[in-house]
Design a protein around this motif. Structure first.
Motif, PDB file in Angstrom:
ATOM      1  N   THR A 123      28.317 -27.564 -10.551  1.00  0.00           N
ATOM      2  CA  THR A 123      28.704 -26.789 -11.742  1.00  0.00           C
ATOM      3  C   THR A 123      27.475 -26.120 -12.348  1.00  0.00           C
ATOM      4  OG1 THR A 123      28.280 -28.612 -13.266  1.00  0.00           O
ATOM      5  CG2 THR A 123      30.495 -28.516 -12.304  1.00  0.00           C
ATOM      6  N   VAL A 124      27.726 -25.107 -13.174  1.00  0.00           N
ATOM      7  CA  VAL A 124      26.623 -24.413 -13.848  1.00  0.00           C
ATOM      8  C   VAL A 124      25.924 -25.365 -14.821  1.00  0.00           C
ATOM      9  CG1 VAL A 124      26.099 -22.519 -15.454  1.00  0.00           C
ATOM     10  CG2 VAL A 124      27.669 -22.146 -13.554  1.00  0.00           C
ATOM     11  N   GLU A 125      26.691 -26.274 -15.449  1.00  0.00           N
ATOM     12  CA  GLU A 125      26.109 -27.231 -16.399  1.00  0.00           C
ATOM     13  C   GLU A 125      25.110 -28.148 -15.663  1.00  0.00           C
ATOM     14  OE1 GLU A 125      29.478 -26.685 -16.115  1.00  0.00           O
ATOM     15  OE2 GLU A 125      29.419 -25.341 -17.844  1.00  0.00           O
ATOM     16  N   ASP A 126      25.508 -28.637 -14.499  1.00  0.00           N
ATOM     17  CA  ASP A 126      24.596 -29.480 -13.715  1.00  0.00           C
ATOM     18  C   ASP A 126      23.355 -28.688 -13.290  1.00  0.00           C
ATOM     19  OD1 ASP A 126      26.124 -31.717 -13.892  1.00  0.00           O
ATOM     20  OD2 ASP A 126      26.897 -31.658 -11.843  1.00  0.00           O
ATOM     21  N   ALA A 127      23.558 -27.436 -12.934  1.00  0.00           N
ATOM     22  CA  ALA A 127      22.429 -26.586 -12.529  1.00  0.00           C
ATOM     23  C   ALA A 127      21.471 -26.410 -13.703  1.00  0.00           C
ATOM     24  CB  ALA A 127      22.937 -25.231 -12.045  1.00  0.00           C
ATOM     25  N   GLN A 128      22.038 -26.231 -14.883  1.00  0.00           N
ATOM     26  CA  GLN A 128      21.205 -26.072 -16.086  1.00  0.00           C
ATOM     27  C   GLN A 128      20.381 -27.336 -16.327  1.00  0.00           C
ATOM     28  OE1 GLN A 128      21.092 -23.105 -18.161  1.00  0.00           O
ATOM     29  NE2 GLN A 128      19.222 -24.256 -18.627  1.00  0.00           N
ATOM     30  N   HIS A 129      21.003 -28.479 -16.066  1.00  0.00           N
ATOM     31  CA  HIS A 129      20.311 -29.754 -16.265  1.00  0.00           C
ATOM     32  C   HIS A 129      19.082 -29.831 -15.334  1.00  0.00           C
ATOM     33  CE1 HIS A 129      19.931 -33.832 -17.572  1.00  0.00           C
ATOM     34  NE2 HIS A 129      19.995 -34.297 -16.338  1.00  0.00           N
ATOM     35  N   ILE A 130      19.245 -29.423 -14.096  1.00  0.00           N
ATOM     36  CA  ILE A 130      18.111 -29.426 -13.153  1.00  0.00           C
ATOM     37  C   ILE A 130      17.001 -28.500 -13.670  1.00  0.00           C
ATOM     38  CG2 ILE A 130      17.369 -28.834 -10.802  1.00  0.00           C
ATOM     39  CD1 ILE A 130      20.163 -29.641  -9.826  1.00  0.00           C
ATOM     40  N   CYS A 131      17.402 -27.313 -14.143  1.00  0.00           N
ATOM     41  CA  CYS A 131      16.407 -26.357 -14.681  1.00  0.00           C
ATOM     42  C   CYS A 131      15.658 -26.991 -15.859  1.00  0.00           C
ATOM     43  CB  CYS A 131      17.088 -25.079 -15.189  1.00  0.00           C
ATOM     44  SG  CYS A 131      17.827 -24.083 -13.909  1.00  0.00           S
ATOM     45  N   ASP A 132      16.405 -27.662 -16.740  1.00  0.00           N
ATOM     46  CA  ASP A 132      15.797 -28.234 -17.951  1.00  0.00           C
ATOM     47  C   ASP A 132      14.792 -29.338 -17.602  1.00  0.00           C
ATOM     48  OD1 ASP A 132      17.368 -26.523 -19.384  1.00  0.00           O
ATOM     49  OD2 ASP A 132      18.865 -28.017 -19.954  1.00  0.00           O
ATOM     50  N   ILE A 133      15.192 -30.224 -16.690  1.00  0.00           N
ATOM     51  CA  ILE A 133      14.289 -31.343 -16.324  1.00  0.00           C
ATOM     52  C   ILE A 133      13.043 -30.784 -15.633  1.00  0.00           C
ATOM     53  CG2 ILE A 133      14.031 -33.417 -14.891  1.00  0.00           C
ATOM     54  CD1 ILE A 133      16.078 -34.175 -16.697  1.00  0.00           C
ATOM     55  N   SER A 134      13.248 -29.812 -14.740  1.00  0.00           N
ATOM     56  CA  SER A 134      12.109 -29.233 -14.018  1.00  0.00           C
ATOM     57  C   SER A 134      11.112 -28.629 -15.021  1.00  0.00           C
ATOM     58  CB  SER A 134      12.615 -28.170 -13.033  1.00  0.00           C
ATOM     59  OG  SER A 134      11.557 -27.408 -12.539  1.00  0.00           O
TER      60      SER A 134
END
Ligand SMILES: NC(=O)c1ccc[n+]([C@@H]2O[C@H](COP(=O)([O-])OP(=O)(O)OC[C@H]3O[C@@H](n4cnc5c(N)ncnc54)[C@H](O)[C@@H]3O)[C@@H](O)[C@H]2O)c1
Length: 345
Positions: free
Chosen positions: A99-110
């Motif tokens: 999902t886009v939400e999960d993708a955003q989470h990866i971006c945020d942690i990175s």
């Protein structure tokens, strides 16, 4: 120069390709393979690499500086997050997440941990794509006007014996056209909105076998993409670009990108332009470039090391993966609603 220690999580179909390229690479050393199934353990033993059932244990014991996440889509976000939180860089296979939400989470942690995350849209590393990008970025095409992309070929019927390939998430839009959507964003410009039709008239599965997509780009250009895994045709990146040994290479183009001053085709790299006059009564000149072949998966490992060492900016960042995923999911949303869907990111 010593090699950078890397790991692979998920030793399935594409994981084995990444393992093969890592084992032959001069820049990276494969220090662990994590995948709980017995076939993966046997495979790891056969290539002489330490095997782990649990990827967290691999991170602790083998201590890779970066890992390839080549597991099923729904697991990408959890695994990528666990790696990034432990300070280990990731290449996450496409799609970046479910999902886009999960993708955003990866971006945020990175971003918050300042640990690199790449997404495995490996075609960006193909010399053909790199050459085309240089040409387009140089302004040779003039202002981008129209893109025509074809992703049409026939998958063998046995391919669909695997149940999930007949279900939502398994169709050619999310499986294949996502790479084309990424490439067109990379080469031609950010997508602003999409409209789409889908059909399952031939294979009759729940998921589409064919789709016609219209894109509007932020730079004002428009594009069409035809996707089908059920027609007899060569106009598809996998068949025409010669990346994989399993596909007999066809001398055909799959991309036709036109600007006010010239057009370029891929993968044959033909450039069409006027050298005398400038209109449909004047002769068009065509020039074709043939490049050396290079393996995009191997180049992705090289770039991963350079990125982790701070020597190069990301070729396909987590944010790129998120934007490509959002545009791809928008195709299904547009087909379901019958409306144009705007891309927000
Ligand atoms: N870039 C490309 O060219 C390309 C090509 C094919 C697939 N892919 C992507 O790669 C991913 C994997 O696809 P595939 O076709 O190789 O799938 P696959 O089913 O063949 O392999 C997945 C492997 O992951 C393992 N796995 C599952 N959960 C795990 C976990 N928690 N920890 C460790 N291992 C785990 C499974 O046991 C399996 O061996 C997908 O996201 C797919 O979209 C990319």
């Amino acid at each position: 120069m010593s090699k950078m220690p890397v790991g692979v999580i998920g030793a399935g179909a594409i994981g084995k390709t990444h393992i093969d390229r890592a084992l032959k690479h001069v820049d990276v050393e494969l220090v662990g393979i994590a995948d709980p199934v017995p076939q993966a353990e046997a495979f790891a033993r056969s290539v002489g690499v330490p095997w782990f059932a649990d990827y967290c244990q691999m991170l602790e014991v083998a201590r890779p500086r970066g890992v390839m996440v080549a597991t099923p889509n729904v697991t990408h976000a959890r695994i990528a997050t666990d790696c990034l939180e432990r300070g280990v860089g990731v290449i996450v296979e496409k799609p970046i997440a479910h999902t886009v939400e999960d993708a955003q989470h990866i971006c945020d942690i990175s971003r918050s941990k300042d640990i690199p995350a790449l997404v495995g849209h490996h075609r960006r590393y193909n010399p053909i794509v790199r050459h085309a990008k240089q040409i387009i970025d140089s302004g040779k095409l003039g202002r981008p006007v129209a893109a025509t992309v074809l992703c049409t070929w026939r998958k063998p019927d046995e391919y669909f014996n695997v149940v999930w390939r007949r279900e939502p998430g398994g169709g050619p839009i999310l499986m294949n056209a996502i790479h084309d959507i990424d490439k067109i964003r990379h080469l031609f410009g950010e997508i602003e909105s999409v409209q789409a039709l889908v059909s399952n008239a031939v294979r009759r599965f729940v998921v589409e076998d064919t789709s016609a997509i219209i894109c509007k780009f932020r730079n004002g250009a428009v594009g069409t993409m035809t996707v089908s895994d059920t027609c007899t045709a060569p106009w598809n990146w996998d068949l025409s670009a010669g990346e994989g040994e399993l596909f007999p290479r066809q001398d055909a183009d799959a991309y036709f990108l036109s600007g006010t001053e010239a057009s370029i085709t891929l993968p044959r790299l033909e450039i069409w332009e006027y050298r005398r006059g400038r209109g449909w009564h004047d002769p068009l000149t065509v020039e074709r470039t043939a490049l050396h072949k290079a393996c995009p998966y191997a180049e992705q490992w090289r770039h991963f090391r350079a990125l982790i060492e701070g020597l190069e900016p990301p070729v396909c960042s987590a944010l790129d993966g998120l934007r490509t995923l959002e545009a791809t999911l928008a195709v299904h949303a547009a087909a379901e609603s019958g409306r144009s869907v705007r891309i927000s990111n």
